[in-house]
Design a protein around this motif. Structure first.
Motif, PDB file in Angstrom:
ATOM      1  N   VAL A   1       0.658  -1.267  -0.039  1.00 27.36           N
ATOM      2  CA  VAL A   1       0.019   0.086  -0.003  1.00 27.36           C
ATOM      3  C   VAL A   1       0.849   1.182   0.102  1.00 27.36           C
ATOM      4  N   ILE A   2       1.799   1.277   1.024  1.00 28.21           N
ATOM      5  CA  ILE A   2       2.719   2.444   0.919  1.00 28.21           C
ATOM      6  C   ILE A   2       3.542   2.656  -0.430  1.00 28.21           C
ATOM      7  N   ASP A   3       3.734   1.607  -0.949  1.00 31.34           N
ATOM      8  CA  ASP A   3       4.662   1.844  -2.353  1.00 31.34           C
ATOM      9  C   ASP A   3       3.793   2.254  -3.307  1.00 31.34           C
ATOM     10  N   ARG A   4       2.481   2.025  -3.446  1.00 28.86           N
ATOM     11  CA  ARG A   4       1.404   2.642  -4.375  1.00 28.86           C
ATOM     12  C   ARG A   4       1.198   3.933  -4.055  1.00 28.86           C
ATOM     13  N   ILE A   5       1.224   4.280  -2.699  1.00 28.34           N
ATOM     14  CA  ILE A   5       0.759   5.661  -2.161  1.00 28.34           C
ATOM     15  C   ILE A   5       2.031   6.655  -2.560  1.00 28.34           C
ATOM     16  N   VAL A   6       3.361   6.243  -2.171  1.00 30.42           N
ATOM     17  CA  VAL A   6       4.316   7.313  -2.505  1.00 30.42           C
ATOM     18  C   VAL A   6       4.956   7.155  -3.761  1.00 30.42           C
ATOM     19  N   HIS A   7       4.447   6.434  -4.665  1.00 31.95           N
ATOM     20  CA  HIS A   7       4.981   6.223  -6.245  1.00 31.95           C
ATOM     21  C   HIS A   7       4.620   7.536  -6.920  1.00 31.95           C
ATOM     22  N   HIS A   8       3.411   7.897  -6.932  1.00 33.50           N
ATOM     23  CA  HIS A   8       2.828   9.208  -7.620  1.00 33.50           C
ATOM     24  C   HIS A   8       2.363  10.271  -6.579  1.00 33.50           C
ATOM     25  N   GLY A   9       2.507   9.704  -5.221  1.00 34.80           N
ATOM     26  CA  GLY A   9       1.962  10.746  -4.232  1.00 34.80           C
ATOM     27  C   GLY A   9       2.509  12.138  -3.988  1.00 34.80           C
ATOM     28  N   ARG A  10       2.148  12.716  -3.024  1.00 34.85           N
ATOM     29  CA  ARG A  10       2.634  13.732  -2.475  1.00 34.85           C
ATOM     30  C   ARG A  10       2.420  13.825  -0.848  1.00 34.85           C
ATOM     31  N   ILE A  11       3.359  14.121  -0.044  1.00 35.87           N
ATOM     32  CA  ILE A  11       3.085  13.759   1.288  1.00 35.87           C
ATOM     33  C   ILE A  11       3.123  15.207   1.791  1.00 35.87           C
ATOM     34  N   ILE A  12       2.477  15.730   2.511  1.00 34.62           N
ATOM     35  CA  ILE A  12       2.207  17.025   3.195  1.00 34.62           C
ATOM     36  C   ILE A  12       2.287  16.782   4.634  1.00 34.62           C
TER      37      ILE A  12
END
Length: 67
Positions: A41-52
């Motif tokens: 799940v984390i891999d998919r989130i951070v692949h194209h994600g933005r962490i604020i």
């Protein structure tokens, strides 16, 4: 956990999802009960994600009625 994983996997690279959490990624394995699923799940989130990250007092805790 499996339902959330399925939603994220089905949405991956197709639509946007917003997550809010007060847990760092290192503790998601405890929540999911499966470290491998949490890592996927984390891999998919951070692949194209933005962490604020927000710092400071929690608005909800500050204005809680349960004081």
């Amino acid at each position: 956990a499996r339902l959330l994983f399925q939603i994220i996997a089905d949405s991956y690279e197709r639509r946007s999802i917003i997550f809010t959490s007060n847990l760092e990624f290192g503790r998601w394995g405890d929540v999911f009960g499966d470290g491998d699923m949490a890592a996927a799940v984390i891999d998919r989130i951070v692949h194209h994600g933005r962490i604020i990250r927000f710092h400071g007092e929690s608005y909800r805790n500050t204005h809680s009625l349960m004081k």
